[in-house]
Write a protein that holds these residues in place. Structure first.
Motif, PDB file in Angstrom:
ATOM      1  N   HIS A  83       9.437  24.319  43.817  1.00  0.00           N
ATOM      2  CA  HIS A  83      10.773  24.190  43.250  1.00  0.00           C
ATOM      3  C   HIS A  83      11.070  22.702  43.068  1.00  0.00           C
ATOM      4  O   HIS A  83      10.615  21.866  43.867  1.00  0.00           O
ATOM      5  N   VAL A  84      11.832  22.377  42.038  1.00  0.00           N
ATOM      6  CA  VAL A  84      12.173  20.977  41.759  1.00  0.00           C
ATOM      7  C   VAL A  84      13.674  20.881  41.484  1.00  0.00           C
ATOM      8  O   VAL A  84      14.238  21.693  40.753  1.00  0.00           O
ATOM      9  N   SER A  85      14.296  19.880  42.097  1.00  0.00           N
ATOM     10  CA  SER A  85      15.722  19.627  41.849  1.00  0.00           C
ATOM     11  C   SER A  85      15.915  18.143  41.572  1.00  0.00           C
ATOM     12  O   SER A  85      14.982  17.340  41.678  1.00  0.00           O
ATOM     13  N   GLN A  86      17.141  17.779  41.198  1.00  0.00           N
ATOM     14  CA  GLN A  86      17.490  16.360  41.181  1.00  0.00           C
ATOM     15  C   GLN A  86      17.217  15.778  42.564  1.00  0.00           C
ATOM     16  O   GLN A  86      17.294  16.465  43.574  1.00  0.00           O
ATOM     17  N   GLY A  87      16.916  14.491  42.611  1.00  0.00           N
ATOM     18  CA  GLY A  87      16.592  13.854  43.882  1.00  0.00           C
ATOM     19  C   GLY A  87      17.727  13.937  44.887  1.00  0.00           C
ATOM     20  O   GLY A  87      18.892  13.762  44.539  1.00  0.00           O
ATOM     21  N   TRP A  88      17.356  14.196  46.145  1.00  0.00           N
ATOM     22  CA  TRP A  88      18.361  14.311  47.204  1.00  0.00           C
ATOM     23  C   TRP A  88      18.792  12.939  47.698  1.00  0.00           C
ATOM     24  O   TRP A  88      18.011  11.978  47.697  1.00  0.00           O
ATOM     25  N   LYS A  92       8.977  11.550  52.170  1.00  0.00           N
ATOM     26  CA  LYS A  92       8.239  12.762  52.542  1.00  0.00           C
ATOM     27  C   LYS A  92       9.186  13.909  52.919  1.00  0.00           C
ATOM     28  O   LYS A  92       8.808  15.082  52.899  1.00  0.00           O
ATOM     29  N   SER A  93      10.436  13.568  53.242  1.00  0.00           N
ATOM     30  CA  SER A  93      11.440  14.569  53.615  1.00  0.00           C
ATOM     31  C   SER A  93      12.261  15.035  52.422  1.00  0.00           C
ATOM     32  O   SER A  93      13.173  15.843  52.575  1.00  0.00           O
ATOM     33  N   GLY A  94      11.978  14.488  51.226  1.00  0.00           N
ATOM     34  CA  GLY A  94      12.628  14.943  50.007  1.00  0.00           C
ATOM     35  C   GLY A  94      13.771  14.096  49.502  1.00  0.00           C
ATOM     36  O   GLY A  94      14.442  14.462  48.534  1.00  0.00           O
ATOM     37  N   PHE A  95      14.000  12.929  50.095  1.00  0.00           N
ATOM     38  CA  PHE A  95      15.150  12.105  49.715  1.00  0.00           C
ATOM     39  C   PHE A  95      14.720  10.967  48.791  1.00  0.00           C
ATOM     40  O   PHE A  95      13.902  10.131  49.164  1.00  0.00           O
ATOM     41  N   THR A  96      15.310  10.940  47.591  1.00  0.00           N
ATOM     42  CA  THR A  96      15.010   9.865  46.645  1.00  0.00           C
ATOM     43  C   THR A  96      15.902   8.653  46.879  1.00  0.00           C
ATOM     44  O   THR A  96      15.636   7.568  46.335  1.00  0.00           O
ATOM     45  N   GLU A 122      20.939  27.072  46.523  1.00  0.00           N
ATOM     46  CA  GLU A 122      21.672  26.294  45.524  1.00  0.00           C
ATOM     47  C   GLU A 122      22.805  25.484  46.163  1.00  0.00           C
ATOM     48  O   GLU A 122      23.111  24.379  45.715  1.00  0.00           O
ATOM     49  N   THR A 123      23.413  26.007  47.213  1.00  0.00           N
ATOM     50  CA  THR A 123      24.449  25.255  47.930  1.00  0.00           C
ATOM     51  C   THR A 123      23.851  24.030  48.604  1.00  0.00           C
ATOM     52  O   THR A 123      24.432  22.937  48.574  1.00  0.00           O
ATOM     53  N   ILE A 124      22.676  24.204  49.207  1.00  0.00           N
ATOM     54  CA  ILE A 124      22.002  23.074  49.866  1.00  0.00           C
ATOM     55  C   ILE A 124      21.702  21.979  48.859  1.00  0.00           C
ATOM     56  O   ILE A 124      21.994  20.793  49.095  1.00  0.00           O
ATOM     57  N   VAL A 125      21.115  22.345  47.728  1.00  0.00           N
ATOM     58  CA  VAL A 125      20.779  21.349  46.709  1.00  0.00           C
ATOM     59  C   VAL A 125      22.032  20.636  46.219  1.00  0.00           C
ATOM     60  O   VAL A 125      22.050  19.407  46.060  1.00  0.00           O
ATOM     61  N   GLU A 126      23.102  21.399  46.016  1.00  0.00           N
ATOM     62  CA  GLU A 126      24.359  20.779  45.573  1.00  0.00           C
ATOM     63  C   GLU A 126      24.852  19.758  46.586  1.00  0.00           C
ATOM     64  O   GLU A 126      25.240  18.628  46.229  1.00  0.00           O
ATOM     65  N   THR A 150      22.879  16.497  46.740  1.00  0.00           N
ATOM     66  CA  THR A 150      22.868  15.652  45.539  1.00  0.00           C
ATOM     67  C   THR A 150      24.261  15.147  45.157  1.00  0.00           C
ATOM     68  O   THR A 150      24.383  14.126  44.490  1.00  0.00           O
ATOM     69  N   ALA A 151      25.311  15.837  45.599  1.00  0.00           N
ATOM     70  CA  ALA A 151      26.677  15.490  45.179  1.00  0.00           C
ATOM     71  C   ALA A 151      27.098  14.095  45.625  1.00  0.00           C
ATOM     72  O   ALA A 151      27.922  13.444  44.966  1.00  0.00           O
ATOM     73  N   GLY A 152      26.538  13.618  46.726  1.00  0.00           N
ATOM     74  CA  GLY A 152      26.954  12.322  47.261  1.00  0.00           C
ATOM     75  C   GLY A 152      26.636  11.149  46.362  1.00  0.00           C
ATOM     76  O   GLY A 152      27.269  10.096  46.460  1.00  0.00           O
ATOM     77  N   LYS A 153      25.661  11.311  45.463  1.00  0.00           N
ATOM     78  CA  LYS A 153      25.286  10.185  44.597  1.00  0.00           C
ATOM     79  C   LYS A 153      26.445   9.737  43.718  1.00  0.00           C
ATOM     80  O   LYS A 153      26.704   8.530  43.599  1.00  0.00           O
ATOM     81  N   SER A 154      27.150  10.676  43.109  1.00  0.00           N
ATOM     82  CA  SER A 154      28.270  10.286  42.249  1.00  0.00           C
ATOM     83  C   SER A 154      29.416   9.720  43.085  1.00  0.00           C
ATOM     84  O   SER A 154      30.116   8.801  42.645  1.00  0.00           O
ATOM     85  N   ILE A 155      29.613  10.238  44.290  1.00  0.00           N
ATOM     86  CA  ILE A 155      30.678   9.739  45.163  1.00  0.00           C
ATOM     87  C   ILE A 155      30.415   8.297  45.578  1.00  0.00           C
ATOM     88  O   ILE A 155      31.324   7.466  45.652  1.00  0.00           O
ATOM     89  N   PHE A 156      29.135   7.970  45.822  1.00  0.00           N
ATOM     90  CA  PHE A 156      28.767   6.616  46.236  1.00  0.00           C
ATOM     91  C   PHE A 156      28.383   5.733  45.043  1.00  0.00           C
ATOM     92  O   PHE A 156      27.831   4.652  45.221  1.00  0.00           O
TER      93      PHE A 156
END
Length: 418
Positions: free
Chosen positions: A53-58, A85-89, A343-347, A350-356
């Motif tokens: 599975h692939v999502s926007q970077g966490w 390695k833990s999935g965080f870009t 989907e809630t986890i991915v949201e 990733t949501a913090g990027k726009s906030i920061f």
């Protein structure tokens, strides 16, 4: 690095490929083509992983690494490798190093140490000089140097007027003020959630009120001043309710919750294991369920690992004396998958990027490739062998996990678990 990612299920509501299984052709850090069974005449590197599975970077909004000053706990280079390695870009680095990140030169230093890493580092500048709560730090200079927010890690600013001034001043450059909530006087010498467990174990308690009183005060200040406030790592049902009411009034307030507060409770303290000594303390199951509800109804904006490496000399000791904190990057996704829908986890990752104030790249042709690769399937147990951090103080040791991060593609670099 140019490559083709094969048979990846896209989890990205912003993408027209959401919930579809496709190939991604990436050239020079950009998604060139998305489609089924893409050709590979030039024999580019191909990535094929089980149930990919692939999502926007966490993004993780609260990571402590130690360097400079506490390199025995963690270095920036290794910490960013663990994050990848833990999935965080991307991670937001807390300022609790030695010296404290409270000026432009310190912001520049930690950024320079992150050069060349697949995971991007965004510094949080201290709100007050040396995080002592007396005088504001050089907020504007740090903002210009690249700081994405300002806060004193796990320290409540007792001086309400200073927080008022900070909120007013930061509006001049659209700054984000982080306001940690725990009244130090009400907390006193408390080391665990005040309740049945702390009473039974004879541990001094920290009541929910210590957090909620400060959340209420800070929201009153925000209502008076305007501006943007982020309340990190909330832990009680009442805090969720207070923030929900503030959002209904139109205040620009956001909040986060740590993974361990969504999964664990103060019942873990029965063995006096200091790996479970965190701040705010692990609360009751009723609070945990209220936090999960706050995630699902949108009151809580993001989830953080609140990764905080502590050396063994300060962790493996009497419960009253041990330092607060747990590492959390390696276990974040697998733990969340046991309590929340994918989907809630991915949201919430990733949501913090726009906030920061960071880029948020949708998975689309022509967009920058900032991707997290993972599988939501597979049950396993988190052990010491799964820890890549220098410090091993994980509250999730021997905990059952579901799914795991494979790694990331970001900054033109691929970083996967071996």
């Amino acid at each position: 690095m140019n490559l083709i990612i094969r048979a990846a299920k896209i989890i990205d509501p912003q993408s027209k490929f959401h919930d579809k299984t496709v190939d991604l052709h990436i050239e020079n850090g950009t998604i060139l083509k998305i489609g089924s069974t893409l050709p590979n005449p030039d024999k580019r590197k191909e990535i094929k992983l089980d149930n990919l599975h692939v999502s926007q970077g966490w993004f993780d909004s609260s990571v402590s690494l130690g360097e400079p000053g506490f390199e025995d706990r963690e270095t920036i280079a290794n910490g960013l490798n663990v994050a990848a390695k833990s999935g965080f870009t991307a991670i937001a680095l807390q300022p609790n190093s030695l010296p404290i990140i409270d000026n432009q030169s310190q912001v520049n230093f930690v950024q320079s140490r992150a050069n060349g890493s697949a995971t991007q580092l965004f510094p949080i500048g201290a709100l007050t000089k040396n995080s002592e709560g007396k005088d504001l730090a050089e907020l504007y200079d740090m903002k210009n140097a690249g700081a994405v927010a300002f806060g004193d890690y796990n320290k409540h600013l007792e001086n309400a007027n200073l927080l008022k001034i900070a909120l007013q001043y930061a509006q001049d450059f659209d700054g984000l003020v982080i306001a940690y909530a725990q009244d130090s006087n009400i907390k006193g010498n408390g080391v665990a959630n005040e309740g049945i467990v702390s009473t039974r174990l004879g541990l001094k308690g920290i009541p929910n009120l210590a957090e909620e009183l400060v959340v209420a005060r800070n929201l009153f200040l925000l209502e008076y001043t305007g501006g943007k406030m982020h309340i990190p790592t909330i832990s009680t049902a009442k805090s969720v309710q207070l923030i929900k009411e503030a959002k209904a009034k139109g205040l620009q307030v956001t909040c986060s919750v740590s993974v361990h507060h969504l999964v664990l409770t103060d019942g873990k303290l029965d063995g006096f294991d200091t790996r479970y000594k965190v701040t705010p303390p692990l609360r009751t199951d009723a609070d945990r369920k209220a936090l999960l509800k706050g995630i699902k109804d949108g009151t809580i904006d993001m989830v953080t690992s609140d990764h905080n490496p502590i050396d063994i000399e300060h962790k493996k000791m009497e419960f009253d004396l041990a330092k607060n904190g747990t590492i959390g990057l390696e276990s974040a996704f697998g733990a969340l998958m046991t309590v929340l829908p994918l989907e809630t986890i991915v949201e919430k990752l990733t949501a913090g990027k726009s906030i920061f104030g960071m880029e948020n790249n949708a998975i689309a042709e022509g967009e920058k490739a900032s991707l997290t690769l993972f599988t939501p399937e597979g049950n396993w147990v988190f052990t010491k062998e799964n820890i890549q951090s220098k410090s091993k103080n994980s509250a999730f040791l021997n905990t059952k996990m579901t799914g795991r991060a494979y790694g990331i593609y970001n900054q033109g670099k691929l970083s996967l678990h071996e």
